[in-house]
Design an enzyme around this catalytic site. Sequence first.
Site, PDB file in Angstrom:
ATOM      1  CD  GLU A 117      20.449  10.322   6.729  1.00 57.17           C
ATOM      2  OE1 GLU A 117      21.437  10.885   7.216  1.00 57.17           O
ATOM      3  OE2 GLU A 117      19.316  10.813   6.754  1.00 57.17           O
ATOM      4  CG  ASP A 118      24.078  12.117   9.718  1.00 58.30           C
ATOM      5  OD1 ASP A 118      22.927  11.735   9.416  1.00 58.30           O
ATOM      6  OD2 ASP A 118      24.361  13.318   9.881  1.00 58.30           O
ATOM      7  CG  ASP A 121      15.635  11.059  16.028  1.00 55.14           C
ATOM      8  OD1 ASP A 121      14.701  10.408  16.524  1.00 55.14           O
ATOM      9  OD2 ASP A 121      16.151  12.015  16.622  1.00 55.14           O
ATOM     10  CG  PHE A 170      20.490  15.464  20.589  1.00 54.46           C
ATOM     11  CD1 PHE A 170      19.512  15.538  19.602  1.00 54.46           C
ATOM     12  CD2 PHE A 170      21.672  16.169  20.413  1.00 54.46           C
ATOM     13  CE1 PHE A 170      19.715  16.305  18.470  1.00 54.46           C
ATOM     14  CE2 PHE A 170      21.872  16.940  19.278  1.00 54.46           C
ATOM     15  CZ  PHE A 170      20.889  17.011  18.307  1.00 54.46           C
ATOM     16  NE  ARG A 183      27.955  20.359  11.124  1.00 53.38           N
ATOM     17  CZ  ARG A 183      26.725  19.860  10.952  1.00 53.38           C
ATOM     18  NH1 ARG A 183      26.527  18.569  10.977  1.00 53.38           N
ATOM     19  NH2 ARG A 183      25.692  20.657  10.747  1.00 53.38           N
TER      20      ARG A 183
END
Length: 194
Positions: A117-118, A121, A170, A183
């Site tokens: 997983e990047d 949150d 964010f 990205r």
Amino acid sequence: MSDIAGHGRSQSTPIYNRQSDPCLGPVVATAEDLERRVAELGAEITKDYAGRVPLLVGVLKGACFFLADLARAIELPVEVDFMAVSSYGNSTQTSGVVRIVKDLDADLNGRHVLIVEDIVDSGLTLSYLRRNLAARHPASLEVVALFVKRGLQSVDLDLAYQGFEIPPDFVVGYGLDVSERYRNLPYLATYVER
Ligand code: IMP
């Protein structure tokens, strides 16, 4: 023809200019921080999975940047597969109700699966994925998450490997986007809406 030795992108020449892009805030993790931590995670996974062939499962699209670097830091035979999910939440908040848009090609039965997983949150996407993949009878199922936002998860994440704990802002770069942009930023930066 490019010279291999001079091929790397220098830190001093970022592809997005933070001076000219007012949306890019402070750097949260530099390219060097990322390289060092990914190497450490790769070494840990190499040790823990000795004698096994882990199947790295990346969640498109963000995690494919991390997965590509992590796979090369693991000194074992690995296999990779991808799935794509879409959340029913709005653009800044996930609801935990997830739809599989592209499923895995691999059969997980008896496999040693490592979800890559990047960013975590709320943790709801990961929680759904873990339940969904666990039902496919893998021999083992663990998670490596590169970034975990501090204090936002109401569910127990049970992460076997974690890269960085970051503030709950964010962020963009190293696979993470805003409307598909940023990205390819080689570092992680805070995104400031203007
Ligand atoms: P969660 O279900 O709330 O943990 O959300 C996880 C997903 O939301 C990640 O896989 C990302 O696609 C996206 N996401 C969460 N925070 C960020 C961020 O700061 N930048 C970019 N994408 C994010």
